[in-house]
Design a protein around this motif. Structure first.
Motif, PDB file in Angstrom:
ATOM      1  N   ILE A 113      27.654 -27.088 -16.146  1.00 53.12           N
ATOM      2  CA  ILE A 113      26.825 -28.278 -16.314  1.00 53.12           C
ATOM      3  C   ILE A 113      25.774 -28.048 -17.385  1.00 53.12           C
ATOM      4  O   ILE A 113      25.526 -28.909 -18.241  1.00 53.12           O
ATOM      5  CB  ILE A 113      26.182 -28.669 -14.979  1.00 53.12           C
ATOM      6  CG1 ILE A 113      27.269 -29.142 -14.002  1.00 53.12           C
ATOM      7  CG2 ILE A 113      25.121 -29.740 -15.159  1.00 53.12           C
ATOM      8  CD1 ILE A 113      26.761 -29.495 -12.624  1.00 53.12           C
ATOM      9  N   GLN A 114      25.130 -26.870 -17.388  1.00 47.51           N
ATOM     10  CA  GLN A 114      24.153 -26.577 -18.423  1.00 47.51           C
ATOM     11  C   GLN A 114      24.815 -26.408 -19.789  1.00 47.51           C
ATOM     12  O   GLN A 114      24.219 -26.729 -20.817  1.00 47.51           O
ATOM     13  CB  GLN A 114      23.359 -25.318 -18.052  1.00 47.51           C
ATOM     14  CG  GLN A 114      22.531 -25.456 -16.785  1.00 47.51           C
ATOM     15  CD  GLN A 114      21.468 -26.544 -16.902  1.00 47.51           C
ATOM     16  OE1 GLN A 114      21.103 -26.956 -17.992  1.00 47.51           O
ATOM     17  NE2 GLN A 114      20.965 -27.002 -15.770  1.00 47.51           N
ATOM     18  N   MET A 115      26.042 -25.891 -19.827  1.00 49.07           N
ATOM     19  CA  MET A 115      26.759 -25.786 -21.093  1.00 49.07           C
ATOM     20  C   MET A 115      27.087 -27.163 -21.640  1.00 49.07           C
ATOM     21  O   MET A 115      26.993 -27.406 -22.850  1.00 49.07           O
ATOM     22  CB  MET A 115      28.041 -24.981 -20.893  1.00 49.07           C
ATOM     23  CG  MET A 115      27.812 -23.521 -20.561  1.00 49.07           C
ATOM     24  SD  MET A 115      26.950 -22.615 -21.851  1.00 49.07           S
ATOM     25  CE  MET A 115      28.164 -22.682 -23.154  1.00 49.07           C
ATOM     26  N   ALA A 116      27.451 -28.088 -20.765  1.00 42.96           N
ATOM     27  CA  ALA A 116      27.723 -29.450 -21.220  1.00 42.96           C
ATOM     28  C   ALA A 116      26.468 -30.099 -21.783  1.00 42.96           C
ATOM     29  O   ALA A 116      26.526 -30.890 -22.728  1.00 42.96           O
ATOM     30  CB  ALA A 116      28.281 -30.284 -20.060  1.00 42.96           C
ATOM     31  N   ALA A 117      25.299 -29.737 -21.217  1.00 39.46           N
ATOM     32  CA  ALA A 117      24.039 -30.329 -21.669  1.00 39.46           C
ATOM     33  C   ALA A 117      23.647 -29.869 -23.073  1.00 39.46           C
ATOM     34  O   ALA A 117      22.748 -30.451 -23.684  1.00 39.46           O
ATOM     35  CB  ALA A 117      22.924 -29.989 -20.685  1.00 39.46           C
ATOM     36  N   LEU A 118      24.300 -28.829 -23.605  1.00 42.45           N
ATOM     37  CA  LEU A 118      24.017 -28.389 -24.967  1.00 42.45           C
ATOM     38  C   LEU A 118      24.606 -29.326 -26.010  1.00 42.45           C
ATOM     39  O   LEU A 118      24.287 -29.217 -27.194  1.00 42.45           O
ATOM     40  CB  LEU A 118      24.575 -26.980 -25.189  1.00 42.45           C
ATOM     41  CG  LEU A 118      23.957 -25.861 -24.339  1.00 42.45           C
ATOM     42  CD1 LEU A 118      24.654 -24.539 -24.626  1.00 42.45           C
ATOM     43  CD2 LEU A 118      22.463 -25.737 -24.621  1.00 42.45           C
ATOM     44  N   MET A 119      25.453 -30.255 -25.575  1.00 39.29           N
ATOM     45  CA  MET A 119      26.083 -31.187 -26.511  1.00 39.29           C
ATOM     46  C   MET A 119      25.172 -32.380 -26.776  1.00 39.29           C
ATOM     47  O   MET A 119      24.402 -32.792 -25.900  1.00 39.29           O
ATOM     48  CB  MET A 119      27.417 -31.679 -25.942  1.00 39.29           C
ATOM     49  CG  MET A 119      28.417 -30.571 -25.729  1.00 39.29           C
ATOM     50  SD  MET A 119      29.962 -31.194 -25.078  1.00 39.29           S
ATOM     51  CE  MET A 119      30.889 -29.665 -24.971  1.00 39.29           C
ATOM     52  N   PRO A 120      25.238 -32.949 -27.973  1.00 44.85           N
ATOM     53  CA  PRO A 120      24.440 -34.134 -28.286  1.00 44.85           C
ATOM     54  C   PRO A 120      24.738 -35.282 -27.331  1.00 44.85           C
ATOM     55  O   PRO A 120      25.880 -35.506 -26.953  1.00 44.85           O
ATOM     56  CB  PRO A 120      24.861 -34.480 -29.720  1.00 44.85           C
ATOM     57  CG  PRO A 120      25.378 -33.203 -30.284  1.00 44.85           C
ATOM     58  CD  PRO A 120      26.016 -32.480 -29.144  1.00 44.85           C
ATOM     59  N   VAL A 152      24.152 -35.600 -24.199  1.00 46.40           N
ATOM     60  CA  VAL A 152      24.352 -35.235 -22.797  1.00 46.40           C
ATOM     61  C   VAL A 152      23.044 -34.707 -22.223  1.00 46.40           C
ATOM     62  O   VAL A 152      22.376 -33.876 -22.828  1.00 46.40           O
ATOM     63  CB  VAL A 152      25.457 -34.176 -22.640  1.00 46.40           C
ATOM     64  CG1 VAL A 152      25.619 -33.780 -21.179  1.00 46.40           C
ATOM     65  CG2 VAL A 152      26.783 -34.702 -23.185  1.00 46.40           C
ATOM     66  N   ARG A 153      22.686 -35.196 -21.048  1.00 42.07           N
ATOM     67  CA  ARG A 153      21.451 -34.794 -20.386  1.00 42.07           C
ATOM     68  C   ARG A 153      21.745 -34.323 -18.969  1.00 42.07           C
ATOM     69  O   ARG A 153      22.448 -34.999 -18.219  1.00 42.07           O
ATOM     70  CB  ARG A 153      20.453 -35.958 -20.345  1.00 42.07           C
ATOM     71  CG  ARG A 153      19.149 -35.643 -19.626  1.00 42.07           C
ATOM     72  CD  ARG A 153      18.253 -36.859 -19.568  1.00 42.07           C
ATOM     73  NE  ARG A 153      17.022 -36.579 -18.832  1.00 42.07           N
ATOM     74  CZ  ARG A 153      16.905 -36.661 -17.506  1.00 42.07           C
ATOM     75  NH1 ARG A 153      17.957 -37.035 -16.789  1.00 42.07           N
ATOM     76  NH2 ARG A 153      15.757 -36.390 -16.915  1.00 42.07           N
ATOM     77  N   ALA A 154      21.234 -33.144 -18.604  1.00 40.05           N
ATOM     78  CA  ALA A 154      21.389 -32.618 -17.250  1.00 40.05           C
ATOM     79  C   ALA A 154      20.160 -32.952 -16.425  1.00 40.05           C
ATOM     80  O   ALA A 154      19.043 -33.058 -16.954  1.00 40.05           O
ATOM     81  CB  ALA A 154      21.613 -31.111 -17.282  1.00 40.05           C
ATOM     82  N   SER A 155      20.356 -33.121 -15.110  1.00 37.63           N
ATOM     83  CA  SER A 155      19.229 -33.460 -14.239  1.00 37.63           C
ATOM     84  C   SER A 155      18.271 -32.284 -14.089  1.00 37.63           C
ATOM     85  O   SER A 155      17.091 -32.481 -13.814  1.00 37.63           O
ATOM     86  CB  SER A 155      19.751 -33.881 -12.858  1.00 37.63           C
ATOM     87  OG  SER A 155      20.523 -32.834 -12.273  1.00 37.63           O
ATOM     88  N   ASP A 191      36.360 -29.411 -20.789  1.00 43.54           N
ATOM     89  CA  ASP A 191      36.386 -30.674 -21.541  1.00 43.54           C
ATOM     90  C   ASP A 191      35.297 -31.590 -21.011  1.00 43.54           C
ATOM     91  O   ASP A 191      35.216 -31.830 -19.800  1.00 43.54           O
ATOM     92  CB  ASP A 191      37.741 -31.368 -21.394  1.00 43.54           C
ATOM     93  CG  ASP A 191      38.841 -30.650 -22.145  1.00 43.54           C
ATOM     94  OD1 ASP A 191      38.521 -29.896 -23.077  1.00 43.54           O
ATOM     95  OD2 ASP A 191      40.026 -30.834 -21.796  1.00 43.54           O
ATOM     96  N   VAL A 192      34.476 -32.102 -21.903  1.00 35.30           N
ATOM     97  CA  VAL A 192      33.401 -33.027 -21.538  1.00 35.30           C
ATOM     98  C   VAL A 192      33.682 -34.354 -22.228  1.00 35.30           C
ATOM     99  O   VAL A 192      33.600 -34.468 -23.452  1.00 35.30           O
ATOM    100  CB  VAL A 192      32.025 -32.486 -21.959  1.00 35.30           C
ATOM    101  CG1 VAL A 192      30.923 -33.435 -21.497  1.00 35.30           C
ATOM    102  CG2 VAL A 192      31.797 -31.090 -21.401  1.00 35.30           C
ATOM    103  N   GLN A 193      34.041 -35.357 -21.429  1.00 32.17           N
ATOM    104  CA  GLN A 193      34.369 -36.680 -21.962  1.00 32.17           C
ATOM    105  C   GLN A 193      33.145 -37.574 -21.829  1.00 32.17           C
ATOM    106  O   GLN A 193      32.643 -37.812 -20.731  1.00 32.17           O
ATOM    107  CB  GLN A 193      35.559 -37.267 -21.203  1.00 32.17           C
ATOM    108  CG  GLN A 193      36.198 -38.454 -21.904  1.00 32.17           C
ATOM    109  CD  GLN A 193      37.492 -38.856 -21.243  1.00 32.17           C
ATOM    110  OE1 GLN A 193      37.598 -39.922 -20.644  1.00 32.17           O
ATOM    111  NE2 GLN A 193      38.497 -37.984 -21.340  1.00 32.17           N
ATOM    112  N   LEU A 194      32.672 -38.072 -22.967  1.00 35.77           N
ATOM    113  CA  LEU A 194      31.413 -38.807 -23.003  1.00 35.77           C
ATOM    114  C   LEU A 194      31.601 -40.313 -22.922  1.00 35.77           C
ATOM    115  O   LEU A 194      30.788 -41.012 -22.316  1.00 35.77           O
ATOM    116  CB  LEU A 194      30.641 -38.458 -24.283  1.00 35.77           C
ATOM    117  CG  LEU A 194      30.436 -36.967 -24.578  1.00 35.77           C
ATOM    118  CD1 LEU A 194      29.655 -36.797 -25.863  1.00 35.77           C
ATOM    119  CD2 LEU A 194      29.717 -36.293 -23.426  1.00 35.77           C
ATOM    120  N   SER A 195      32.611 -40.843 -23.569  1.00 38.88           N
ATOM    121  CA  SER A 195      32.804 -42.300 -23.603  1.00 38.88           C
ATOM    122  C   SER A 195      34.270 -42.604 -23.896  1.00 38.88           C
ATOM    123  O   SER A 195      35.054 -41.711 -24.223  1.00 38.88           O
ATOM    124  CB  SER A 195      31.914 -42.929 -24.686  1.00 38.88           C
ATOM    125  OG  SER A 195      32.252 -42.423 -25.968  1.00 38.88           O
ATOM    126  N   GLY A 196      34.620 -43.873 -23.778  1.00 43.49           N
ATOM    127  CA  GLY A 196      35.994 -44.292 -24.040  1.00 43.49           C
ATOM    128  C   GLY A 196      36.969 -43.845 -22.975  1.00 43.49           C
ATOM    129  O   GLY A 196      38.151 -43.627 -23.253  1.00 43.49           O
TER     130      GLY A 196
END
Length: 326
Positions: free
Chosen positions: A79-86, A88-91, A149-154
């Motif tokens: 979850i923290q690794m995903a938050a490193l992407m533009p 994406v925000r972690a709680s 894999d982190v899917q943001l949209s679409g």
């Protein structure tokens, strides 16, 4: 996922090889080649960048590789690794991994609701459906993943959500035996603070940012059960994180009518986790595989809810979770 070589052959034309192509899960890679008339024995080898745009899907997907888990400063949490992407925000905001692997964290992107997210392992949902499909009590080893894999949209219609989708792809082993280890830790002497004399004069007792102890030990091994046919991969992890709570202390005498704090014994919260995973993959043929995965996790929280409830530390109880997935 992995690195591949692709060959283009046609009678009367030179053979063209494309090497070092990085292929990710759930990503359609378009590889083009220009063939020319030539001798049968002539081969043209092209080494270049892998495709970075999936022309077959409208989904916006980013990948976190196993190398990133090992090298980037974080608590090892996907979850923290995903938050490193533009976008994406972690709680839970984790700076350099000082929070460790936080249970129940959620992510959102581009203004979406964190409750709309989905956490998956190899396409299997592992979210805590009692609260939200995005929250999970699983704290998995960073050595488990081949990629995330982190899917943001679409998102496609079958996903059933418009939030962030995180799908972790576990390693499956290979035709040679290999292993790896990863350990990290920290303590109060390695952490700074912003506590000033003015704050102390106003009555601040103990800093909430003071780390008590943090360490994370991981091991992994994988290899063949049968060459070119069946492989295994196993990981094991022990993780603990404890941190002091500002302004809260154990009492000198819990039975006393008038409470008196023991300023030498500050209250703290945290968890310790034992995590074990195993995966076996059988290659039926060149295009079909069957995988079996089992995970067992034992989590202990000696001071459950103490960090969320404004109560005395002696009221907290030891809470344990036994989680199994297969």
């Amino acid at each position: 996922p992995g690195t591949y070589s692709v060959s283009f052959t046609l009678p009367g034309f030179s053979t063209v090889k494309r090497e070092a192509l990085q292929v990710s899960t759930n990503f359609t890679s378009n590889v083009d080649a220009e063939m020319r008339v030539g001798a049968v024995e002539e081969t043209i080898t092209v080494t270049g960048e892998s495709p970075i745009v999936d022309l077959q899907s409208s989904a916006t997907t980013r990948q976190v590789t196993d190398q990133a888990f090992k090298e980037l400063p974080s608590g090892g949490s996907w979850i923290q690794m995903a938050a490193l992407m533009p976008a994406v925000r972690a709680s839970n905001v984790d700076v350099g991994g000082v929070l460790g692997d936080q249970t129940g964290a959620a992510v959102s992107a581009n203004g979406s609701r964190s409750a709309d997210g989905v956490s998956m392992i190899d396409g299997l949902r592992i979210g805590n459906m009692h609260i939200s499909s995005n929250l999970t009590n699983m704290s998995l080893s960073p050595l488990l993943f081949d990629q995330v894999d982190v899917q943001l949209s679409g998102q496609q219609a079958e996903t059933g959500t418009n939030g962030v989708i995180m799908n972790a792809i576990p390693k499956s082993g290979g035709n040679r035996f290999s292993g790896s280890a990863l350990a990290n830790g920290s303590g109060p002497s390695l952490q700074g603070d912003n506590i000033t004399s003015r704050l102390n004069d106003r009555g601040l007792a103990g800093a909430s940012s003071t780390l008590k102890k943090l360490y994370d030990i991981n091991g992994a091994i994988g290899g063949p059960l049968k060459q070119d046919k069946m492989w295994f991969n196993a990981t094991s992890r022990y993780f603990t994180n404890e941190y002091f709570l500002a302004g809260r202390f154990f009492p000198v005498d819990p039975t006393a009518v008038q409470r008196q704090n023991d300023t030498l014994q500050q209250a703290y919260a945290g968890t310790c986790t034992y995590d074990n995973n195993g995966r076996v993959t059988w290659g039926i043929n060149e295009k079909q595989k069957i995988s079996g995965w089992y995970a067992y996790q034992y989590k202990v929280d000696p001071w459950w809810q103490l960090q969320n409830a404004n109560g005395s530390p002696e009221f907290a109880r030891i809470t344990t979770w036994n989680t199994q997935l297969s």
